[in-house]
Design an enzyme around this catalytic site. Structure first.
Site, PDB file in Angstrom:
ATOM      1  N   SER A  14       0.851  -1.189   0.000  1.00 32.58           N
ATOM      2  CA  SER A  14       0.000   0.000   0.000  1.00 32.58           C
ATOM      3  C   SER A  14       0.882   1.232   0.000  1.00 32.58           C
ATOM      4  CB  SER A  14      -0.876   0.007   1.252  1.00 32.58           C
ATOM      5  OG  SER A  14      -1.438   1.297   1.450  1.00 32.58           O
ATOM      6  N   TYR A  39      -2.585  -1.135  10.175  1.00 34.49           N
ATOM      7  CA  TYR A  39      -2.667  -1.683   8.817  1.00 34.49           C
ATOM      8  C   TYR A  39      -1.364  -1.414   8.051  1.00 34.49           C
ATOM      9  CZ  TYR A  39      -3.996  -1.587   3.845  1.00 34.49           C
ATOM     10  OH  TYR A  39      -4.046  -1.752   2.489  1.00 34.49           O
TER      11      TYR A  39
HETATM   12  P1  NDP Z   1     -11.509  -5.842  -1.046  1.00 32.96           P
HETATM   13  O1  NDP Z   1     -11.848  -5.467   0.349  1.00 32.96           O
HETATM   14  O2  NDP Z   1     -12.315  -5.273  -2.148  1.00 32.96           O
HETATM   15  O3  NDP Z   1     -11.491  -7.425  -1.198  1.00 32.96           O
HETATM   16  C1  NDP Z   1     -10.827  -8.162  -0.243  1.00 32.96           C
HETATM   17  C2  NDP Z   1     -10.564  -9.540  -0.799  1.00 32.96           C
HETATM   18  O4  NDP Z   1      -9.765 -10.254   0.141  1.00 32.96           O
HETATM   19  C3  NDP Z   1     -11.826 -10.338  -0.989  1.00 32.96           C
HETATM   20  O5  NDP Z   1     -11.625 -11.219  -2.062  1.00 32.96           O
HETATM   21  C4  NDP Z   1     -11.964 -11.091   0.328  1.00 32.96           C
HETATM   22  O6  NDP Z   1     -12.677 -12.329   0.204  1.00 32.96           O
HETATM   23  C5  NDP Z   1     -10.507 -11.358   0.643  1.00 32.96           C
HETATM   24  N1  NDP Z   1     -10.257 -11.458   2.067  1.00 32.96           N
HETATM   25  C6  NDP Z   1     -10.417 -10.499   3.016  1.00 32.96           C
HETATM   26  N2  NDP Z   1     -10.121 -10.984   4.229  1.00 32.96           N
HETATM   27  C7  NDP Z   1      -9.774 -12.282   4.040  1.00 32.96           C
HETATM   28  C8  NDP Z   1      -9.398 -13.339   4.911  1.00 32.96           C
HETATM   29  N3  NDP Z   1      -9.326 -13.185   6.233  1.00 32.96           N
HETATM   30  N4  NDP Z   1      -9.119 -14.537   4.358  1.00 32.96           N
HETATM   31  C9  NDP Z   1      -9.199 -14.722   3.041  1.00 32.96           C
HETATM   32  N5  NDP Z   1      -9.566 -13.783   2.170  1.00 32.96           N
HETATM   33  C10 NDP Z   1      -9.846 -12.581   2.670  1.00 32.96           C
HETATM   34  O7  NDP Z   1      -9.947  -5.500  -1.226  1.00 32.96           O
HETATM   35  P2  NDP Z   1      -9.224  -4.450  -2.188  1.00 32.96           P
HETATM   36  O8  NDP Z   1      -9.411  -4.859  -3.583  1.00 32.96           O
HETATM   37  O9  NDP Z   1      -9.565  -3.081  -1.757  1.00 32.96           O
HETATM   38  O10 NDP Z   1      -7.698  -4.667  -1.741  1.00 32.96           O
HETATM   39  C11 NDP Z   1      -6.879  -5.683  -2.285  1.00 32.96           C
HETATM   40  C12 NDP Z   1      -5.476  -5.486  -1.736  1.00 32.96           C
HETATM   41  O11 NDP Z   1      -5.011  -4.188  -2.072  1.00 32.96           O
HETATM   42  C13 NDP Z   1      -5.392  -5.579  -0.212  1.00 32.96           C
HETATM   43  O12 NDP Z   1      -4.188  -6.192   0.158  1.00 32.96           O
HETATM   44  C14 NDP Z   1      -5.395  -4.124   0.219  1.00 32.96           C
HETATM   45  O13 NDP Z   1      -4.756  -3.961   1.469  1.00 32.96           O
HETATM   46  C15 NDP Z   1      -4.611  -3.492  -0.906  1.00 32.96           C
HETATM   47  N6  NDP Z   1      -4.855  -2.073  -1.081  1.00 32.96           N
HETATM   48  C16 NDP Z   1      -6.092  -1.599  -1.431  1.00 32.96           C
HETATM   49  C17 NDP Z   1      -6.292  -0.254  -1.608  1.00 32.96           C
HETATM   50  C18 NDP Z   1      -7.626   0.299  -2.025  1.00 32.96           C
HETATM   51  O14 NDP Z   1      -7.777   1.524  -2.047  1.00 32.96           O
HETATM   52  N7  NDP Z   1      -8.604  -0.515  -2.382  1.00 32.96           N
HETATM   53  C19 NDP Z   1      -5.220   0.720  -1.381  1.00 32.96           C
HETATM   54  C20 NDP Z   1      -3.950   0.125  -1.043  1.00 32.96           C
HETATM   55  C21 NDP Z   1      -3.805  -1.217  -0.894  1.00 32.96           C
HETATM   56  P3  NDP Z   1     -14.306 -12.391   0.414  1.00 32.96           P
HETATM   57  O15 NDP Z   1     -14.910 -11.799  -0.834  1.00 32.96           O
HETATM   58  O16 NDP Z   1     -14.642 -13.828   0.565  1.00 32.96           O
HETATM   59  O17 NDP Z   1     -14.606 -11.573   1.627  1.00 32.96           O
END
Ligand code: NDP
Length: 254
Positions: free
Chosen positions: A149, A162
């Site tokens: 991030s 985080y």
């Molecule tokens: P989302 O919140 O949209 O999606 C999260 C995904 O991770 C889903 O597929 C969810 O599965 C899965 N997930 C969450 N928790 C768990 C868990 N405990 N075990 C297994 N799977 C899990 O995420 P984003 O697309 O926003 O983010 C993706 C990555 O990018 C992350 O690492 C985030 O930290 C990083 N990021 C995102 C930013 C943003 O602005 N969006 C900015 C910077 C970094 P399910 O659908 O089953 O819940």
């Protein structure tokens, strides 16, 4: 172009958001993609259907990261899915994308030990042990891409715990890059800025307008903006990049 023909990929957390876009892009380049999710089976199946509709190949794998036995469950599903489709358990591309976040508006004073441990379990501990387990099935020339991030370089007190987990995953990339170089496996971190993941806040125009100001391009990122960077790192064209921090924030850190 199909740069990933005959490759296999695991994208954690690809039922939704950035992970879905990464899975879709890798599949469009020819990779067979394992679409991992925690609980949202409908969303994971939708990702698989999107890929198949475009002539790609994918299958869903469920495992709640942070729960006991998480990595073992993930690899049982992954290896079964690979075996059924290609007759072996080879994983060419691993994308550690799944992530948990601190609740919006939470001050560091209010983060509980339980919340802190959960963030580290999902964002740092799970990727480490996923990589450790994957090393047995990643061939020469494989790819490991860890989603970090921009918050490892842009201060936001609400996301202190985080951001600490993302600092940890960047260390995973740095040190394993040297460890795995003899096998020609590259390990890199990709750091998104604020990226539309389909969450409710991205339906509020005023909120989006405010978030957009953080990027040099004055818009929030699309999941595809990040997915294209990840896909490049997965190709042979990126063979000379390892241990790198790739800024995919649309100039938020300038
Ligand atoms: P989302 O919140 O949209 O999606 C999260 C995904 O991770 C889903 O597929 C969810 O599965 C899965 N997930 C969450 N928790 C768990 C868990 N405990 N075990 C297994 N799977 C899990 O995420 P984003 O697309 O926003 O983010 C993706 C990555 O990018 C992350 O690492 C985030 O930290 C990083 N990021 C995102 C930013 C943003 O602005 N969006 C900015 C910077 C970094 P399910 O659908 O089953 O819940």
């Amino acid at each position: 172009v199909s740069r990933l023909i005959d490759k296999t990929a695991l994208v954690t957390g690809s039922s939704r958001g950035i992970g879905r876009a990464i899975a879709t892009r890798l599949a469009a380049e020819g990779a067979l993609v394992a679409v991992h999710y925690a609980s949202n089976a409908d969303a994971a199946l939708e990702t698989v259907e999107l890929i198949e509709k475009d002539g790609g190949r994918a299958f869903p794998v469920r495992a709640e990261l942070g729960a006991p036995g998480d990595v073992h469950q993930l690899f049982l599903g992954l290896e079964k899915g690979l075996k059924e489709r290609i007759g072996e358990t080879r994983l060419d591309i691993l994308v550690n994308n799944a992530g948990a976040i601190t609740p919006v508006g939470q001050q560091p004073e209010d983060t509980t030990p339980e919340e802190f441990d959960h963030l580290f379990a999902v964002n740092a501990r799970a990727p480490f042990f996923i990589v450790q387990r994957a090393l047995g099935i990643i061939p020469t020339g494989g790819r490991i891409i860890n989603i970090s991030s921009g918050l490892t370089r842009f201060s936001n007190p609400e996301q202190t715990a985080y951001a600490m987990t993302k600092g940890a995953i960047e260390q995973l990339s740095l040190h394993l890059a040297r460890h795995l170089a003899p096998r020609l496996i590259t390990v890199n971190s990709v750091a998104p800025g604020i990226t539309d993941n389909g969450g409710a806040v991205f339906d509020i125009p005023e909120a989006v307008e405010q978030m957009a100001q953080l990027s040099a391009f004055k818009r929030v990122g699309k999941a595809e903006d990040v997915a294209d960077v990840v896909t490049f790192l997965a190709t042979d064209e990126a063979r000379w990049i390892t241990g790198a921090f790739i800024d995919a924030t649309g100039g938020t850190l300038l």
